[in-house]
Write an enzyme that holds these catalytic residues in place. Structure first.
Site, PDB file in Angstrom:
ATOM      1  N   ASP A 196      -7.322  -6.836 -12.320  1.00 17.81           N
ATOM      2  CA  ASP A 196      -6.724  -5.927 -13.307  1.00 17.81           C
ATOM      3  C   ASP A 196      -6.998  -6.462 -14.707  1.00 17.81           C
ATOM      4  O   ASP A 196      -6.510  -7.528 -15.071  1.00 17.81           O
ATOM      5  CB  ASP A 196      -5.219  -5.837 -13.028  1.00 17.81           C
ATOM      6  CG  ASP A 196      -4.489  -5.050 -14.097  1.00 17.81           C
ATOM      7  OD1 ASP A 196      -5.145  -4.289 -14.839  1.00 17.81           O
ATOM      8  OD2 ASP A 196      -3.249  -5.192 -14.194  1.00 17.81           O
ATOM      9  N   ASN A 214      -6.362  -4.719 -17.676  1.00 17.27           N
ATOM     10  CA  ASN A 214      -5.538  -4.207 -18.784  1.00 17.27           C
ATOM     11  C   ASN A 214      -4.039  -4.313 -18.530  1.00 17.27           C
ATOM     12  O   ASN A 214      -3.240  -3.669 -19.215  1.00 17.27           O
ATOM     13  CB  ASN A 214      -5.929  -2.765 -19.111  1.00 17.27           C
ATOM     14  CG  ASN A 214      -5.690  -1.821 -17.941  1.00 17.27           C
ATOM     15  OD1 ASN A 214      -5.391  -2.285 -16.826  1.00 17.27           O
ATOM     16  ND2 ASN A 214      -5.807  -0.532 -18.168  1.00 17.27           N
ATOM     17  N   ASP A 240      -1.930  -3.282 -16.164  1.00 23.45           N
ATOM     18  CA  ASP A 240      -1.059  -2.199 -15.679  1.00 23.45           C
ATOM     19  C   ASP A 240      -0.752  -2.360 -14.185  1.00 23.45           C
ATOM     20  O   ASP A 240      -0.192  -1.461 -13.557  1.00 23.45           O
ATOM     21  CB  ASP A 240      -1.690  -0.820 -15.961  1.00 23.45           C
ATOM     22  CG  ASP A 240      -3.021  -0.633 -15.240  1.00 23.45           C
ATOM     23  OD1 ASP A 240      -3.484  -1.581 -14.560  1.00 23.45           O
ATOM     24  OD2 ASP A 240      -3.605   0.470 -15.349  1.00 23.45           O
ATOM     25  N   ASP A 276      -9.219  -2.537 -11.881  1.00 19.55           N
ATOM     26  CA  ASP A 276     -10.032  -1.533 -12.582  1.00 19.55           C
ATOM     27  C   ASP A 276     -11.481  -1.986 -12.690  1.00 19.55           C
ATOM     28  O   ASP A 276     -11.820  -3.107 -12.285  1.00 19.55           O
ATOM     29  CB  ASP A 276      -9.430  -1.248 -13.971  1.00 19.55           C
ATOM     30  CG  ASP A 276      -9.052  -2.531 -14.691  1.00 19.55           C
ATOM     31  OD1 ASP A 276      -9.859  -3.479 -14.656  1.00 19.55           O
ATOM     32  OD2 ASP A 276      -7.934  -2.600 -15.267  1.00 19.55           O
ATOM     33  N   ASP A 290     -18.917   4.929  -3.008  1.00 16.81           N
ATOM     34  CA  ASP A 290     -18.295   5.561  -1.856  1.00 16.81           C
ATOM     35  C   ASP A 290     -18.231   7.069  -2.135  1.00 16.81           C
ATOM     36  O   ASP A 290     -17.580   7.500  -3.086  1.00 16.81           O
ATOM     37  CB  ASP A 290     -16.866   4.987  -1.727  1.00 16.81           C
ATOM     38  CG  ASP A 290     -16.349   5.026  -0.315  1.00 16.81           C
ATOM     39  OD1 ASP A 290     -16.617   6.019   0.383  1.00 16.81           O
ATOM     40  OD2 ASP A 290     -15.650   4.074   0.077  1.00 16.81           O
ATOM     41  N   ASP A 349     -18.405   8.628   3.328  1.00 13.02           N
ATOM     42  CA  ASP A 349     -17.151   8.703   4.065  1.00 13.02           C
ATOM     43  C   ASP A 349     -17.240   9.802   5.126  1.00 13.02           C
ATOM     44  O   ASP A 349     -17.630  10.939   4.823  1.00 13.02           O
ATOM     45  CB  ASP A 349     -16.034   9.036   3.057  1.00 13.02           C
ATOM     46  CG  ASP A 349     -14.639   8.851   3.608  1.00 13.02           C
ATOM     47  OD1 ASP A 349     -14.242   7.702   3.823  1.00 13.02           O
ATOM     48  OD2 ASP A 349     -13.962   9.877   3.839  1.00 13.02           O
ATOM     49  N   GLU A 353     -20.420   6.270   7.207  1.00  8.43           N
ATOM     50  CA  GLU A 353     -19.253   5.826   7.980  1.00  8.43           C
ATOM     51  C   GLU A 353     -19.145   6.760   9.178  1.00  8.43           C
ATOM     52  O   GLU A 353     -18.656   7.882   9.054  1.00  8.43           O
ATOM     53  CB  GLU A 353     -17.963   5.900   7.150  1.00  8.43           C
ATOM     54  CG  GLU A 353     -16.787   5.341   7.930  1.00  8.43           C
ATOM     55  CD  GLU A 353     -15.437   5.948   7.569  1.00  8.43           C
ATOM     56  OE1 GLU A 353     -14.408   5.338   7.889  1.00  8.43           O
ATOM     57  OE2 GLU A 353     -15.389   7.049   6.993  1.00  8.43           O
ATOM     58  N   HIS A 406     -11.157  -1.653   4.504  1.00 11.70           N
ATOM     59  CA  HIS A 406      -9.878  -1.191   3.958  1.00 11.70           C
ATOM     60  C   HIS A 406      -9.089  -0.321   4.945  1.00 11.70           C
ATOM     61  O   HIS A 406      -8.047   0.216   4.577  1.00 11.70           O
ATOM     62  CB  HIS A 406     -10.146  -0.404   2.672  1.00 11.70           C
ATOM     63  CG  HIS A 406     -10.898   0.870   2.942  1.00 11.70           C
ATOM     64  ND1 HIS A 406     -12.207   0.866   3.404  1.00 11.70           N
ATOM     65  CD2 HIS A 406     -10.528   2.161   2.867  1.00 11.70           C
ATOM     66  CE1 HIS A 406     -12.600   2.109   3.595  1.00 11.70           C
ATOM     67  NE2 HIS A 406     -11.594   2.922   3.272  1.00 11.70           N
ATOM     68  N   ASP A 407      -9.613  -0.141   6.148  1.00 12.42           N
ATOM     69  CA  ASP A 407      -8.939   0.709   7.136  1.00 12.42           C
ATOM     70  C   ASP A 407      -8.393  -0.066   8.332  1.00 12.42           C
ATOM     71  O   ASP A 407      -7.702   0.520   9.168  1.00 12.42           O
ATOM     72  CB  ASP A 407      -9.919   1.758   7.693  1.00 12.42           C
ATOM     73  CG  ASP A 407     -10.249   2.858   6.691  1.00 12.42           C
ATOM     74  OD1 ASP A 407      -9.432   3.102   5.782  1.00 12.42           O
ATOM     75  OD2 ASP A 407     -11.323   3.463   6.821  1.00 12.42           O
TER      76      ASP A 407
HETATM   77  O1  TEU Z   1     -11.897   6.789   7.193  1.00  9.36           O
HETATM   78  C1  TEU Z   1     -12.051   7.592   8.316  1.00  9.36           C
HETATM   79  C2  TEU Z   1     -11.495   6.954   9.508  1.00  9.36           C
HETATM   80  O2  TEU Z   1     -12.147   6.838  10.521  1.00  9.36           O
HETATM   81  C3  TEU Z   1     -10.123   6.435   9.365  1.00  9.36           C
HETATM   82  O3  TEU Z   1      -9.337   7.551   9.266  1.00  9.36           O
HETATM   83  C4  TEU Z   1      -9.628   5.607  10.485  1.00  9.36           C
HETATM   84  O4  TEU Z   1      -9.586   6.359  11.656  1.00  9.36           O
HETATM   85  C5  TEU Z   1      -8.243   5.152  10.120  1.00  9.36           C
HETATM   86  O5  TEU Z   1      -8.331   4.543   8.875  1.00  9.36           O
HETATM   87  C6  TEU Z   1      -7.660   4.216  11.115  1.00  9.36           C
HETATM   88  O6  TEU Z   1      -8.423   3.055  11.210  1.00  9.36           O
HETATM   89  C7  TEU Z   1     -12.335   7.195   5.953  1.00  9.36           C
HETATM   90  C8  TEU Z   1     -11.883   6.189   4.911  1.00  9.36           C
HETATM   91  O7  TEU Z   1     -12.474   4.944   5.186  1.00  9.36           O
HETATM   92  C9  TEU Z   1     -10.392   6.121   4.903  1.00  9.36           C
HETATM   93  O8  TEU Z   1      -9.905   5.154   4.022  1.00  9.36           O
HETATM   94  C10 TEU Z   1      -9.899   7.493   4.478  1.00  9.36           C
HETATM   95  O9  TEU Z   1      -8.498   7.525   4.541  1.00  9.36           O
HETATM   96  C11 TEU Z   1     -10.468   8.616   5.373  1.00  9.36           C
HETATM   97  O10 TEU Z   1     -11.862   8.471   5.596  1.00  9.36           O
HETATM   98  C12 TEU Z   1     -10.277   9.940   4.698  1.00  9.36           C
HETATM   99  O11 TEU Z   1     -11.113  10.027   3.575  1.00  9.36           O
END
Ligand code: TEU
Length: 533
Positions: free
Chosen positions: A23, A25, A27, A31, A100, A196, A255, A327-328
């Site tokens: 970050d 700035n 907040d 960023d 992305d 995505d 993805e 991130h998922d």
């Molecule tokens: O993720 C799609 C996806 O396969 C995820 O929904 C996954 O099933 C879930 O995170 C459980 O592991 C993509 C992005 O990576 C995710 O961050 C988004 O939320 C989603 O698409 C919708 O855009």
């Protein structure tokens, strides 16, 4: 050999979740200038590209994966000028930039959808998917995939939350607008894209209901054959690839939604995508295991996953990708380590960086960041809110980067948007840089080794048979050299017989053996690399 270096095939790609990286700035939200300020760090780590999770204008119903303008920067993340500075700074250091692209759906606040929903005869009505009657399709984040809109008396389709209406890729104007967005970023110097859920762009043109199957959640109780993976995707990939190829060395990785290796492979090739994720090591063994949060990580399971992907990718001549964290999903270190002990995180890192395929490193993975534990009231992620406690959602793997031991881990001068993991005074970049045995220094060493060792980049994968219990060992074999990788998953020492050759020790998390004859001794959880050239 190094002259043949192709960044997206031979390099390492580092995923940044911009709101959690740095970050600038004060907040509490990371960023783009924050990312720019850390480019020297990334260059020192040795990565070849960064993939930026969405930073576009968004109402944040799915933390940026709901976009309300494709060709701009959300003011909270900076400006287009900040973006240009980031790209220039990255390129100056030889770091490529991957964006992305979330083009299966927009935000329900995107002007296109606001128009579309305003009346049935609006020119943008057909830019989204409207029906008088829903079929049985389910939203991935819970509930039906159709929401009734009282303004015009029809249902719209959303494969994710109702705040993410699916665009109608069959409409030629939509297709043009989306490809124009790719062009916009290409013209700004972007090197590649992560698409995505690309294989969900097209849906069955007759909107047939999916057939039932056994599963836990409503979403899992049907075969997803009509809502995703339609043949119309192939000509679109041709068109996208032609666009990318009109610029030098551009790249796209898809993805693959609900993807096994064979499916990922089917979307790749010289006139399709360069790569598609197969998520071999992040997917739990089954839906039941997912619900129970069981992530097997043992030599048998890992080898089986490697062989499955090798069979699919190698046969098709498609270059694989390797992902341990993103991130998922739960971070690799949280899945593999006990307590603060990082030995298994080093082992997972060794897998990531020694398999055949482009390694994708997730921010903080290089210091073994663990998932944040959150109380129910702190959960922000839509599927987490819906399915807690069966599924806690994805906030845990998105906590702020732990730079140092100063307040808020050096991430921000203000209170961060999401809690910093309380282990940050001990686990942070500054502390690990100073410790020669840290995961950070191991990662840095291994990245350099991979890049400088042709067998580790391009060599064949050959598993070693006859490994003792708890040990996985394999060769990466190129014409001019072979590397042997030995991974002791177990907490017990082991003796591994090695094929006869003139082996030289290359790297170890234990003590490097002085010489190697017919076997090597592995300490508990040791990673050992030998080379024969
Ligand atoms: O993720 C799609 C996806 O396969 C995820 O929904 C996954 O099933 C879930 O995170 C459980 O592991 C993509 C992005 O990576 C995710 O961050 C988004 O939320 C989603 O698409 C919708 O855009």
């Amino acid at each position: 050999m190094m002259n043949d270096f192709l960044w997206w095939r031979d390099g390492v790609i580092y995923q940044i979740y911009p709101r959690s990286f740095a970050d600038s700035n004060g907040d509490g939200l990371g960023d783009l200038p924050g990312v720019t300020s850390r480019l020297d760090y990334l260059s020192d780590l040795g990565v070849d590209a960064i993939w930026l999770s969405p930073f576009y204008p968004t109402p944040d119903k799915d933390f940026g994966y709901d976009i309300s303008e494709y060709c701009d920067v959300d003011p909270r993340f900076g400006t287009l000028a900040d973006f240009d500075r980031l790209v220039t700074g990255a390129h100056r250091r030889g770091i490529r930039v991957v964006l992305d692209m979330v083009m299966n759906h927009t935000s329900d606040q995107h002007p296109w959808f606001l128009e579309s929903r305003s009346s049935r005869d609006n020119p943008k009505r057909d830019w989204f998917i409207w029906r008088d009657r829903p079929n049985n399709w389910q939203a991935s984040f819970g509930g039906k995939a159709w929401t009734f809109d009282p303004v015009t008396g029809q249902y719209f389709l959303h494969l994710f939350t109702p705040a993410q209406p699916d665009v109608n890729w069959r409409n030629p104007e939509v297709r043009k607008a989306q490809l124009d967005a790719f062009r916009f970023w290409l013209e700004r110097g972007v090197d590649g894209f992560r698409l995505d859920v690309f294989n969900a762009y097209f849906k069955d043109d007759r909107f047939r209901s999916n057939p039932p199957k056994f599963g836990l959640r409503g979403f899992d109780r049907q075969e997803h054959i009509h809502d995703i993976d339609q043949p119309e995707m192939m000509p679109l990939l041709d068109e996208l690839r032609a666009l990318l190829d009109s610029y030098p060395e551009r790249y796209a990785v898809g993805e693959t939604y609900l993807g096994a290796p064979e499916k990922a492979v089917s979307y790749c090739g010289p006139d399709k995508l360069h790569a598609a994720f197969s998520f071999d090591f992040t997917m739990p063994a089954s839906e039941a295991a997912a619900a129970l949060r069981i992530h097997p990580f043992n030599p048998d399971w890992v080898l089986q996953k490697i062989l499955e992907r090798e069979a699919a990718f190698d046969a098709a001549g498609v270059w694989p990708t390797t992902v341990m964290s993103n991130h998922d999903v739960m971070r690799a270190a949280s899945r593999t380590c006990r307590g603060a002990d990082d030995r298994m995180a080093k082992l997972a890192m060794a897998l990531l960086l020694t398999l055949r395929g482009t390694p994708f490193l997730y921010y903080g993975e290089e210091i073994g960041m663990r998932d944040l534990a959150l109380k129910r009231s702190e959960i922000m992620d839509p599927p987490g809110k819906k399915y807690w406690p069966i599924y806690p959602g994805r906030d845990g793997c998105r906590s702020p980067m732990q730079w140092d031991a100063s307040p808020n881990a050096g991430f921000s001068s203000a209170q961060p948007w999401l809690k910093v993991n309380p282990d940050y005074p001990r686990r942070n970049v500054a502390a690990q840089r100073a410790d020669p045995d840290s995961l950070f220094n191991f990662t840095k060493k291994l990245i350099a080794l991979r890049k400088g060792t042709p067998a580790l980049r391009g060599g064949n994968f050959v598993p070693l048979t006859g490994c003792p219990r708890g040990v996985l060992a394999y060769l990466r074999r190129a014409a001019e050299q072979t590397v042997l990788v030995a991974l002791n998953f177990s907490g017990r020492a082991a003796r591994l017989p090695v094929p006869a050759a003139a082996w030289t020790p290359l790297l170890s998390t234990g003590a490097l053996p002085a010489e190697v004859r017919t076997e090597v001794r592995l300490a508990p959880h040791e990673v050992l690399l030998l080379i024969n050239s």
